[in-house]
Design a protein around this motif. Structure first.
Motif, short mmCIF file in Angstrom:
data_model
loop_
_atom_site.label_atom_id
_atom_site.label_comp_id
_atom_site.label_asym_id
_atom_site.label_seq_id
_atom_site.Cartn_x
_atom_site.Cartn_y
_atom_site.Cartn_z
N MET A 1 0.89 -1.17 0.21
CA MET A 1 0.14 -0.27 0.39
C MET A 1 1.00 1.27 0.04
O MET A 1 1.90 1.82 0.30
CB MET A 1 -0.64 -0.13 1.06
N ASP A 2 0.55 2.31 -0.55
CA ASP A 2 1.15 3.76 -0.36
C ASP A 2 1.04 3.99 0.45
O ASP A 2 0.34 4.72 1.26
CB ASP A 2 0.35 4.02 -1.62
N ASP A 3 1.91 4.59 1.14
CA ASP A 3 2.50 6.09 1.90
C ASP A 3 1.13 7.30 1.22
O ASP A 3 1.12 8.16 2.80
CB ASP A 3 3.11 6.22 2.30
N THR A 4 1.62 7.39 0.59
CA THR A 4 0.78 9.01 -0.05
C THR A 4 -0.61 8.97 0.32
O THR A 4 -1.44 7.99 0.19
CB THR A 4 1.24 8.96 -1.09
N SER A 5 -1.10 10.06 1.31
CA SER A 5 -2.65 10.11 1.79
C SER A 5 -3.38 9.29 0.16
O SER A 5 -3.36 10.07 -1.31
CB SER A 5 -3.43 10.94 1.71
N LEU A 6 -4.95 8.87 0.43
CA LEU A 6 -6.04 8.17 -0.51
C LEU A 6 -6.29 9.69 -1.54
O LEU A 6 -6.20 10.32 -2.69
CB LEU A 6 -7.57 7.69 0.06
N HIS A 7 -6.09 10.88 -0.16
CA HIS A 7 -6.67 12.22 -1.50
C HIS A 7 -5.23 12.82 -2.35
O HIS A 7 -5.48 13.18 -3.71
CB HIS A 7 -6.58 13.45 -0.48
N ARG B 1 -3.00 10.99 -3.96
CA ARG B 1 -3.08 9.81 -5.30
C ARG B 1 -4.30 10.02 -5.94
O ARG B 1 -3.69 10.56 -7.01
CB ARG B 1 -3.47 8.43 -5.00
N LEU B 2 -5.65 10.43 -5.64
CA LEU B 2 -6.64 10.66 -6.41
C LEU B 2 -6.42 12.10 -7.03
O LEU B 2 -6.28 12.64 -8.45
CB LEU B 2 -8.17 10.98 -5.69
N LYS B 3 -5.45 12.90 -6.26
CA LYS B 3 -5.23 14.55 -6.93
C LYS B 3 -4.26 13.94 -8.23
O LYS B 3 -4.36 14.98 -9.12
CB LYS B 3 -5.04 15.25 -5.94
N GLY B 4 -3.70 13.64 -7.92
CA GLY B 4 -2.12 13.03 -8.57
C GLY B 4 -2.89 12.56 -10.01
O GLY B 4 -2.58 13.29 -10.61
N TYR C 1 -5.20 12.62 -11.02
CA TYR C 1 -6.73 13.85 -11.50
C TYR C 1 -5.74 15.05 -12.70
O TYR C 1 -6.27 15.39 -13.73
CB TYR C 1 -7.64 14.51 -10.66
N ASP C 2 -4.79 15.43 -11.59
CA ASP C 2 -3.28 16.31 -12.35
C ASP C 2 -3.11 16.25 -13.18
O ASP C 2 -2.94 16.44 -14.87
CB ASP C 2 -2.78 16.61 -11.06
N GLN C 3 -3.30 14.68 -13.73
CA GLN C 3 -2.49 14.25 -14.84
C GLN C 3 -3.48 13.94 -16.22
O GLN C 3 -3.30 14.70 -17.26
CB GLN C 3 -1.66 12.70 -15.03
N LEU C 4 -4.57 13.88 -15.34
CA LEU C 4 -5.69 13.70 -16.78
C LEU C 4 -5.47 15.41 -17.13
O LEU C 4 -6.40 15.54 -18.70
CB LEU C 4 -6.91 13.49 -16.11
N ARG C 5 -5.93 16.50 -16.18
CA ARG C 5 -6.16 18.14 -16.48
C ARG C 5 -4.80 18.18 -17.38
O ARG C 5 -5.52 19.43 -18.57
CB ARG C 5 -6.17 18.73 -14.82
N ALA D 1 -3.56 6.83 -16.78
CA ALA D 1 -3.89 7.89 -15.01
C ALA D 1 -5.37 7.02 -14.92
O ALA D 1 -5.96 7.43 -14.21
CB ALA D 1 -3.38 9.17 -15.50
N PHE D 2 -5.52 7.41 -16.43
CA PHE D 2 -7.56 7.46 -16.59
C PHE D 2 -7.58 6.35 -15.58
O PHE D 2 -7.92 5.67 -14.97
CB PHE D 2 -8.38 7.54 -17.59
N LEU D 3 -7.17 5.04 -16.44
CA LEU D 3 -7.56 3.91 -15.84
C LEU D 3 -6.80 3.86 -13.95
O LEU D 3 -8.02 2.74 -13.67
CB LEU D 3 -7.03 2.45 -16.37
N ASP D 4 -5.58 4.00 -13.81
CA ASP D 4 -5.50 3.99 -12.46
C ASP D 4 -6.83 4.66 -11.88
O ASP D 4 -6.48 4.19 -10.53
CB ASP D 4 -4.19 5.00 -12.39
N MET D 5 -6.73 5.76 -12.13
CA MET D 5 -7.92 6.96 -11.22
C MET D 5 -9.51 5.82 -10.79
O MET D 5 -9.68 5.16 -10.06
CB MET D 5 -7.56 7.69 -11.72
N ARG D 6 -9.65 5.20 -11.75
CA ARG D 6 -10.85 4.30 -12.50
C ARG D 6 -10.35 3.53 -11.31
O ARG D 6 -10.97 2.87 -10.21
CB ARG D 6 -11.36 3.57 -13.29
N GLN D 7 -9.61 2.80 -10.55
CA GLN D 7 -9.06 1.35 -9.86
C GLN D 7 -9.15 1.54 -8.25
O GLN D 7 -9.42 1.29 -7.77
CB GLN D 7 -7.95 0.68 -10.48
#
Length: 62
Positions: free
Chosen positions: A1-7, A9-12, A14-18, A39-45
């Motif tokens: 599991m990643d140590d980075t917060s859920l927020h 990771r999701l923001k990161g 989203y920023d790649q899509l943006r 990034a879209f596939l990773d965000m969906r997962q």
């Protein structure tokens, strides 16, 4: 599991899509930069595995 917060990771993701506003329709369907598509596939997962269960837990606590 990643140590980075859920927020974060999701923001990161989203920023790649943006960062790829050139996505659009063409004669073969929709064109999306390959990095943005990944990034879209990773965000969906991430949403499916972590965000939705977290939201469900928050609603149950109310």
């Amino acid at each position: 599991m990643d140590d980075t917060s859920l927020h974060d990771r999701l923001k990161g993701l989203y920023d790649q899509l943006r960062d790829f506003p050139e996505a659009g329709r063409c004669e073969h369907g929709t064109h999306l930069n390959p990095r943005a598509f990944v990034a879209f596939l990773d965000m969906r997962q991430l949403i499916e595995r972590e965000v939705l269960p977290a939201l469900y837990q928050l609603e149950r606590k109310r």
